[in-house]
Design a protein around this motif. Sequence first.
Motif, PDB file in Angstrom:
ATOM      1  N   PHE A 160       1.278   4.240  -2.870  1.00  0.00           N
ATOM      2  CA  PHE A 160       0.739   5.733  -2.431  1.00  0.00           C
ATOM      3  C   PHE A 160       2.216   6.383  -2.463  1.00  0.00           C
ATOM      4  O   PHE A 160       2.162   7.585  -1.792  1.00  0.00           O
ATOM      5  CB  PHE A 160       0.159   5.891  -1.382  1.00  0.00           C
ATOM      6  N   GLY A 161       3.466   5.990  -2.835  1.00  0.00           N
ATOM      7  CA  GLY A 161       4.521   6.728  -2.992  1.00  0.00           C
ATOM      8  C   GLY A 161       5.114   6.876  -1.405  1.00  0.00           C
ATOM      9  O   GLY A 161       5.713   8.020  -1.273  1.00  0.00           O
ATOM     10  N   MET A 162       4.947   5.782  -0.560  1.00  0.00           N
ATOM     11  CA  MET A 162       5.570   6.047   0.974  1.00  0.00           C
ATOM     12  C   MET A 162       6.882   5.578   1.150  1.00  0.00           C
ATOM     13  O   MET A 162       7.160   5.377   2.598  1.00  0.00           O
ATOM     14  CB  MET A 162       4.277   6.091   1.874  1.00  0.00           C
ATOM     15  N   THR A 163       7.245   4.865   0.488  1.00  0.00           N
ATOM     16  CA  THR A 163       8.118   3.757   0.575  1.00  0.00           C
ATOM     17  C   THR A 163       9.774   4.609   0.497  1.00  0.00           C
ATOM     18  O   THR A 163      10.876   3.852   0.394  1.00  0.00           O
ATOM     19  CB  THR A 163       8.370   2.562  -0.116  1.00  0.00           C
TER      20      THR A 163
ATOM     21  N   SER B 264       8.356  -9.442 -15.232  1.00  0.00           N
ATOM     22  CA  SER B 264       8.304  -9.895 -13.816  1.00  0.00           C
ATOM     23  C   SER B 264       7.165  -9.551 -13.339  1.00  0.00           C
ATOM     24  O   SER B 264       6.307  -8.981 -13.876  1.00  0.00           O
ATOM     25  CB  SER B 264       9.313  -8.951 -13.188  1.00  0.00           C
ATOM     26  N   LYS B 265       6.797 -10.253 -12.279  1.00  0.00           N
ATOM     27  CA  LYS B 265       5.473 -10.082 -11.695  1.00  0.00           C
ATOM     28  C   LYS B 265       5.504  -9.682 -10.234  1.00  0.00           C
ATOM     29  O   LYS B 265       6.381  -9.860  -9.412  1.00  0.00           O
ATOM     30  CB  LYS B 265       4.757 -11.436 -11.629  1.00  0.00           C
ATOM     31  N   ASP B 266       4.331  -8.987  -9.828  1.00  0.00           N
ATOM     32  CA  ASP B 266       4.327  -8.391  -8.517  1.00  0.00           C
ATOM     33  C   ASP B 266       2.836  -8.703  -8.022  1.00  0.00           C
ATOM     34  O   ASP B 266       2.001  -7.727  -8.225  1.00  0.00           O
ATOM     35  CB  ASP B 266       4.663  -6.806  -8.289  1.00  0.00           C
ATOM     36  N   TYR B 267       2.575  -9.761  -7.509  1.00  0.00           N
ATOM     37  CA  TYR B 267       1.183 -10.214  -7.245  1.00  0.00           C
ATOM     38  C   TYR B 267       0.714  -9.448  -5.820  1.00  0.00           C
ATOM     39  O   TYR B 267      -0.394  -9.138  -5.738  1.00  0.00           O
ATOM     40  CB  TYR B 267       1.231 -11.674  -6.803  1.00  0.00           C
ATOM     41  N   GLY B 268       1.824  -8.891  -4.959  1.00  0.00           N
ATOM     42  CA  GLY B 268       1.178  -8.182  -3.955  1.00  0.00           C
ATOM     43  C   GLY B 268       0.673  -6.672  -4.266  1.00  0.00           C
ATOM     44  O   GLY B 268      -0.588  -6.476  -3.760  1.00  0.00           O
ATOM     45  N   VAL B 269       1.297  -5.943  -5.156  1.00  0.00           N
ATOM     46  CA  VAL B 269       0.876  -4.841  -5.512  1.00  0.00           C
ATOM     47  C   VAL B 269      -0.569  -5.014  -6.508  1.00  0.00           C
ATOM     48  O   VAL B 269      -1.490  -4.138  -6.311  1.00  0.00           O
ATOM     49  CB  VAL B 269       1.891  -4.106  -6.366  1.00  0.00           C
ATOM     50  N   ALA B 270      -0.493  -6.015  -7.005  1.00  0.00           N
ATOM     51  CA  ALA B 270      -1.498  -6.345  -8.081  1.00  0.00           C
ATOM     52  C   ALA B 270      -2.960  -6.657  -7.025  1.00  0.00           C
ATOM     53  O   ALA B 270      -3.865  -6.207  -7.529  1.00  0.00           O
ATOM     54  CB  ALA B 270      -1.284  -7.580  -8.830  1.00  0.00           C
ATOM     55  N   SER B 271      -2.505  -7.296  -6.065  1.00  0.00           N
ATOM     56  CA  SER B 271      -3.626  -7.615  -5.135  1.00  0.00           C
ATOM     57  C   SER B 271      -4.080  -6.270  -4.406  1.00  0.00           C
ATOM     58  O   SER B 271      -5.429  -6.162  -3.987  1.00  0.00           O
ATOM     59  CB  SER B 271      -3.355  -8.667  -4.122  1.00  0.00           C
ATOM     60  N   VAL B 272      -3.129  -5.468  -4.041  1.00  0.00           N
ATOM     61  CA  VAL B 272      -3.578  -4.140  -3.529  1.00  0.00           C
ATOM     62  C   VAL B 272      -4.463  -3.361  -4.527  1.00  0.00           C
ATOM     63  O   VAL B 272      -5.522  -2.765  -4.073  1.00  0.00           O
ATOM     64  CB  VAL B 272      -2.413  -3.231  -3.115  1.00  0.00           C
TER      65      VAL B 272
ATOM     66  N   PHE C 119       0.868  -1.405  -0.050  1.00  0.00           N
ATOM     67  CA  PHE C 119       0.056   0.021  -0.029  1.00  0.00           C
ATOM     68  C   PHE C 119       0.867   1.303  -0.099  1.00  0.00           C
ATOM     69  O   PHE C 119       0.701   2.232  -0.809  1.00  0.00           O
ATOM     70  CB  PHE C 119      -0.840  -0.059   1.209  1.00  0.00           C
ATOM     71  N   GLN C 120       1.888   1.253   0.986  1.00  0.00           N
ATOM     72  CA  GLN C 120       2.829   2.439   0.790  1.00  0.00           C
ATOM     73  C   GLN C 120       3.281   2.640  -0.438  1.00  0.00           C
ATOM     74  O   GLN C 120       3.727   3.726  -0.741  1.00  0.00           O
ATOM     75  CB  GLN C 120       3.784   2.136   1.876  1.00  0.00           C
TER      76      GLN C 120
END
Length: 513
Positions: free
Chosen positions: A248-251, A475-483, A244-245
């Motif tokens: 929304f650009g918080m990392t 590459s894949k990013d299932y975490g961000v996709a789920s968000v 989530f961060q």
Amino acid sequence: MTTIEYLALPSYKRILYKILEFFKAIPRGVAKFFSSTLVILFKKIGSAIINYFVNLYEIFVSGDYKTRTSYLVMGFGHLSRKSLIKGCMYLIYEIAFVIFMVTVGANAIAKIATFGYVAQTVYVDPNLGIEIAEFKDDSLLILLNFVITLILIGILIFLWSIQINENRELENLEKIGKHVGDKETLNSLVGKNFHKVLLAFPTLGVVMFTIIPLFVMILVGFTNYSSTYQNPRVLFDWVGTYNFQKLFGMTGGDSSQFAGVFMQILLWTLIWAIFATFTNYFLGMIVAMIINKKGIRFKKLWRTVLITTIAVPQFISLLFLSQFLKTETGGLNALLRNVGIISENIRFLEDGLITKITIIVVNMWIGIPYTMLMCSGILMNIPQDLYESARIDGASPFKMYAKITLPYMLFVTGPYLISNFVGNINNFNVIYLLSGGSPSFTTVNGAPLSTYVYGAGQTDLLITWLYKLAMGEVSKDYGVASVIGIIVFVVVATLSLFFYSRTNAVKNEGDFQ
């Protein structure tokens, strides 16, 4: 603005003012709707939980040994009172649940905190003399089993409560000399409770193919599951709200650019949904009114011509148009050059603004016939006396449309309009098959793009970007996709509940004649 100032405005400014006030009221209305709804919901939940435990306590204190034993052994009370079918069903579920917990469920609960301990071990086979990988823990399988375990626990609590209350009823009937056996149970299943039997299999399908994947997707949003942490070779882990961060650009780092891409795609998704919904709706309605107007000849011919776009499968039309609109090899640019309208090719699918306009226009070509067909039937049912009275009073055609036709259409088609808006938020086909999300982002907020955004394009919707995140070739990013999936769900659910509860079709249902 005061009422006098509003009435002093020209008619077109009044319409624009109403549209502006409508969109300004959405955030306030949504906040008010959910604040009041959540307070009422929490009160009801709290009251239900208290009543639930009080009822169980009273039944245990006042019940006989058969009822009390049913707290531990499901179905015991039914079996001891000769209600064998229900008793066996409850007992079988409890036994199956215990077996599942021993073999699968307990292991999933124990490993869910770390998603396993060892992904694979490599050893040298003494006979073959080669290294062999033996897979141990599978993080995704552990997560799936954990979700299934939670659902089965919920079903167990539900069935356990039902059989406790049924035992109380059977005990009370037994005291007055009545007995409910298997015959009564079968009559109930094919009688007043037959709808429950019919709904059992569809409910099972909803649980298996909707609820379980939904919960898994939500939980994946809190993990680092990606092509880097690909099971079963590598275990993934919990990362809390990191995804989530990141969105929304918080990392830190380049996450602000990633967030900028996300916000642009979110904004375009909402703009697309508004234009795609209302252009099709109002233009389709206008086309239906023109065709239905008295004096128009060849009504069947015009309807048939418009319906031909429906007869051809949508994905075929979109694939054809994606080739027809290409910059260098597309037929439309060649045609426009031949007739001298243009000297340079138009980048229909390669320029940000032009591509967005092209997509909206193509969607109108695809969607207007559907709305025209729906509106044609409704327009024929509007009482003609209303129009005759309006003409006698000197009302203009626009006034009759604004005061008679449009309110009637919105009353009848309000739920359809909401569902169409929601469908356009998730309209994967039009975007993916026509433009594929192109053109790609090269700059974000005026700065060159320096972070990987998984192939995101300027015409991507959240749903198409989610697909690229989860199914990308590189590459894949299932975490961000789920968000993103969670955000889409929240946006769709919020807007649907808010608008549906405020449509006249719901609030004034009894007024429709």
